[in-house]
Write an enzyme that holds these catalytic residues in place. Structure first.
Site, PDB file in Angstrom:
ATOM      1  N   HIS A  61       1.721   4.467  -2.830  1.00  0.00           N
ATOM      2  CA  HIS A  61       1.776   5.926  -2.655  1.00  0.00           C
ATOM      3  C   HIS A  61       3.136   6.467  -3.096  1.00  0.00           C
ATOM      4  O   HIS A  61       3.229   7.477  -3.796  1.00  0.00           O
ATOM      5  CB  HIS A  61       1.582   6.288  -1.184  1.00  0.00           C
ATOM      6  CG  HIS A  61       0.181   6.161  -0.675  1.00  0.00           C
ATOM      7  ND1 HIS A  61      -0.895   6.757  -1.292  1.00  0.00           N
ATOM      8  CD2 HIS A  61      -0.316   5.518   0.413  1.00  0.00           C
ATOM      9  CE1 HIS A  61      -1.999   6.482  -0.611  1.00  0.00           C
ATOM     10  NE2 HIS A  61      -1.681   5.734   0.425  1.00  0.00           N
ATOM     11  N   HIS A  79       3.668   6.467  -6.836  1.00  0.00           N
ATOM     12  CA  HIS A  79       2.822   7.501  -7.435  1.00  0.00           C
ATOM     13  C   HIS A  79       3.524   8.855  -7.339  1.00  0.00           C
ATOM     14  O   HIS A  79       3.625   9.600  -8.327  1.00  0.00           O
ATOM     15  CB  HIS A  79       1.478   7.529  -6.698  1.00  0.00           C
ATOM     16  CG  HIS A  79       0.419   8.336  -7.387  1.00  0.00           C
ATOM     17  ND1 HIS A  79      -0.856   8.467  -6.887  1.00  0.00           N
ATOM     18  CD2 HIS A  79       0.432   9.076  -8.538  1.00  0.00           C
ATOM     19  CE1 HIS A  79      -1.580   9.220  -7.700  1.00  0.00           C
ATOM     20  NE2 HIS A  79      -0.821   9.618  -8.694  1.00  0.00           N
ATOM     21  N   HIS A 122       0.827  -1.212   0.000  1.00  0.00           N
ATOM     22  CA  HIS A 122       0.000   0.000   0.000  1.00  0.00           C
ATOM     23  C   HIS A 122       0.861   1.263   0.000  1.00  0.00           C
ATOM     24  O   HIS A 122       0.703   2.157  -0.849  1.00  0.00           O
ATOM     25  CB  HIS A 122      -0.898  -0.035   1.238  1.00  0.00           C
ATOM     26  CG  HIS A 122      -1.841   1.111   1.376  1.00  0.00           C
ATOM     27  ND1 HIS A 122      -3.181   1.015   1.067  1.00  0.00           N
ATOM     28  CD2 HIS A 122      -1.658   2.393   1.797  1.00  0.00           C
ATOM     29  CE1 HIS A 122      -3.762   2.178   1.280  1.00  0.00           C
ATOM     30  NE2 HIS A 122      -2.864   3.033   1.741  1.00  0.00           N
ATOM     31  N   GLU A 123       1.790   1.334   0.943  1.00  0.00           N
ATOM     32  CA  GLU A 123       2.604   2.549   1.073  1.00  0.00           C
ATOM     33  C   GLU A 123       3.574   2.721  -0.086  1.00  0.00           C
ATOM     34  O   GLU A 123       3.858   3.852  -0.502  1.00  0.00           O
ATOM     35  CB  GLU A 123       3.354   2.550   2.409  1.00  0.00           C
ATOM     36  CG  GLU A 123       2.446   2.532   3.636  1.00  0.00           C
ATOM     37  CD  GLU A 123       1.431   3.662   3.667  1.00  0.00           C
ATOM     38  OE1 GLU A 123       1.650   4.702   3.013  1.00  0.00           O
ATOM     39  OE2 GLU A 123       0.401   3.500   4.343  1.00  0.00           O
TER      40      GLU A 123
END
Length: 638
Positions: free
Chosen positions: A433, A436, A429-430
């Site tokens: 981020h 991105h 998940h991190e």
């Protein structure tokens, strides 16, 4: 807030900032996961920060090599603040605007890097007074920066529309076309100087409902003790409530559930008055600023149409039979005659331990993300190898997990890793981020690089969806597969269905207030209870106690925010489905999305990448994945 900033709401919700950040730096916020997912290690086993091996620490020296370098940048930022006033009264030519924007960008970037570095140093060891002071110093600089440039937006918005159009079309300002276009869009809702000054003065009063609820909920509200699985009396708290609902002991779940809502019911009049005041405050601002409704005012900042919101609710209504089917399956798996609201978090399979050390979590995550292509995997590995990640808990380290960073240096990820499935998904998940931000920062100039909160959870959740698909594909153990499917199904339940139900509740109560109808405790409870009946279906016993759940949801004081969880999850599920089915064309579109930052409106960025959130299609695609998960679970129970 000055012209370069688009949203501070995530920072304010997380309590990381008090007041305004000056400019583009305000957009770059850490995105956190819930810390209750991460098991705490006993304090006596924790290393002190200076004992943590270098390979497990992030390299903040990549941002500032020394304290002297930080101090030098701080002094440069202070000088820029002193220069900021020189454009006041002159922002009516392209050359003056260009110079002003360039100064703001330079100041904003320095302020961002100073604040992010200081705050991440503080997060390493929250008890360290040196970094506490440094963080406060950087925060104050941000406030000073905002004040120094506070004249810019009003002065530009005071220009006639014809003059704004002339500036937007000027080639000398081509780098700032989107900034100026966005300012023109907002012009209709900006009041006169005197009216804006008056509204600014009542700004503190407008925060009263949220502040009062926060004090009541976090400080004054006390829950009774209940008995745990061993029969021992233990204190029930906000933090322990979900843990009790996850207990395999049904009596423990029921007692915790009843104790929480009995407590809120005793305060229902006060909390209803507080929530009603917040709703009426929103109605006041929407009317003063000439918006058709509170909903449209709340969506305006991201330039999201009302149809995106209503499409979400309508499409989830279409899909409620799937939710009801999952509830029926949950009842069967739990082996109970009736499924109650306190059974929603109960484990559906016996405890299945997945021991995943960090090195293995990195390897598996990389395998799961192979569909994103060689370039993405190369960047992911760069993050693994080059000090992007702070891995394990240490004494006084901030809990939870986030991705953060500053333009011009690589992103950073804070973890508190444990060797389990949750921690592996947190890593995926991190890093979603982080990558991105990496792609956006490398493709775009500073002002356009930061993506909005509407887009913030898409890349992170796409990573999770691809990882889940990989784990399910390779799993040969029936128990492991059911464990994974349960984990995934509950993500759909909590992130899409539950958040959409919250979003519908907000829409109903605001529409009632706009019509002048009452919002008594009985009204709020009746609306909320009826929504639970609709969303969970007739096979579910919707316990009367749940009618008070509206009273414990803090997001209702940050109105019309929760829908973004559901849209973000749906967009990510749609992306992952396209990537797995189409291959390279979908991957190319997705990488284009990652490189788009905030260079256009969020809805346009998604649409160009193949996910049109103004239509029901992405939500329907997400629901097709949910249906497949349910079907796999049903097959395993035969």
């Amino acid at each position: 807030m000055t012209f370069a900033a688009r949203s501070l709401s995530a920072l304010l919700v997380l309590g990381l900032l008090q007041g305004d950040f000056s400019s583009a730096a305000a957009n770059r916020q850490p995105v956190l996961v819930s810390s209750h997912l991460l098991r705490r290690i006993p304090m006596e086993q924790l290393l002190k920060r200076n004992e943590v091996p270098a390979e497990n620490r992030w390299k903040l020296e990549d941002m500032f090599a020394s304290q002297q370098e930080w101090d030098k940048t701080y002094d440069e930022a202070k000088k820029l603040i002193e220069e900021a006033s020189k454009f006041q009264g002159k922002l009516n030519t392209a050359s003056a605007l260009k110079e002003c924007f360039e100064l703001d960008d330079e100041l904003s970037l320095k302020t961002e890097r100073l604040y992010v570095y200081a705050h991440m140093r503080q997060d390493e060891d929250t008890a360290n007074p040196v970094y506490q002071a440094l963080s406060q110093k950087a925060k104050k600089l941000g406030v000073d920066s905002g004040e120094a440039l506070s004249y810019v937006t009003p002065e530009i918005l005071a220009l006639p529309v014809e003059k704004l159009d002339e500036l937007i079309a000027d080639p000398a300002l081509s780098e700032y076309t989107f900034t100026l276009t966005e300012m023109k869009r907002q012009k209709a809702h900006v009041l006169s100087k005197a009216e804006e000054a008056l509204l600014a003065q009542v700004g503190t009063l407008s925060q009263a409902p949220q502040n009062i609820f926060g004090m009541l909920n976090n400080a004054d509200l006390k829950f009774p003790k209940i008995k745990d699985e061993t029969g021992k009396e233990v204190e029930l708290t906000h933090g322990s409530y979900i843990k009790f609902l996850e207990s395999p002991n049904r009596e423990v779940r029921q007692n915790a559930f009843k104790a929480v809502y009995d407590t809120y019911a005793k305060q229902k009049n006060t909390i209803a008055a507080t929530l009603s005041a917040n709703v009426n405050k929103n109605v006041f601002y929407s009317r003063v600023r000439k918006y058709p409704s509170v909903l449209e005012m709340s969506l305006f900042g991201d330039n999201i149409s009302k149809e995106v919101y209503t499409n979400l609710i309508d499409t989830i209504h279409e899909s409620l039979p799937l939710m009801h089917r999952y509830m029926k399956l949950r009842q069967k798996l739990l082996g109970v005659d009736e499924l109650h609201m306190y059974d929603l978090f109960a484990p559906l399979v016996d405890e299945y331990k997945m021991d995943i050390p960090f090195a293995e979590a990195k390897r598996i995550t990389k395998e799961g993300l192979k569909p994103l292509g060689v370039d993405y995997l190369k960047t992911l590995q760069e993050g693994y190898d080059n000090g992007w990640i702070d891995v394990y808990e240490n004494e006084n380290k901030r809990t939870g997990a986030y991705s953060w960073g500053a333009y011009g240096t690589h992103p950073y990820v804070l973890l508190n890793h444990n060797d389990n499935l949750n921690s592996m998904f947190t890593l995926a998940h991190e890093m979603g981020h982080a990558l991105h931000s990496y792609y956006s920062d490398n493709a775009l100039k500073y002002r356009d690089a930061q993506y909005t909160i509407f887009l913030a959870e898409v890349a992170s959740t796409t990573n999770e969806a691809l990882l889940m698909h990989y784990l399910l594909e390779k799993s040969t153990d029936k128990k492991e597969k059911m464990y994974l499917l349960t984990y995934y199904a509950d993500q759909f339940r909590t992130t899409v269905f539950r958040q959409t139900m919250f979003a519908e509740f907000e829409k109903i109560v605001h529409e009632r207030a706009e019509k002048g109808d009452s919002l008594t405790p009985q009204d709020l409870s009746s609306i909320y209870y009826d929504l639970n009946l609709k969303y969970y279906g007739e096979d579910m016993v919707v316990d009367k106690d749940i009618e008070m759940e509206w009273a414990r949801i803090p997001h209702f004081y940050n109105s019309f925010y929760v829908y973004k969880y559901a849209t973000g999850f749906s967009a990510a599920t749609s992306f992952s489905k396209q990537i797995l089915e189409e291959g390279k064309p979908a991957v190319d579109r997705y990488l284009g999305f990652l490189k788009s930052g905030g260079s256009d409106y969020s809805i346009n960025i998604l649409k160009k990448a193949g996910v049109d959130m103004s239509s029901p299609q992405p939500i329907r695609e997400a629901m097709s994945v949910f249906e497949d998960v349910i079907e796999q679970m049903e097959q395993l129970t035969k």
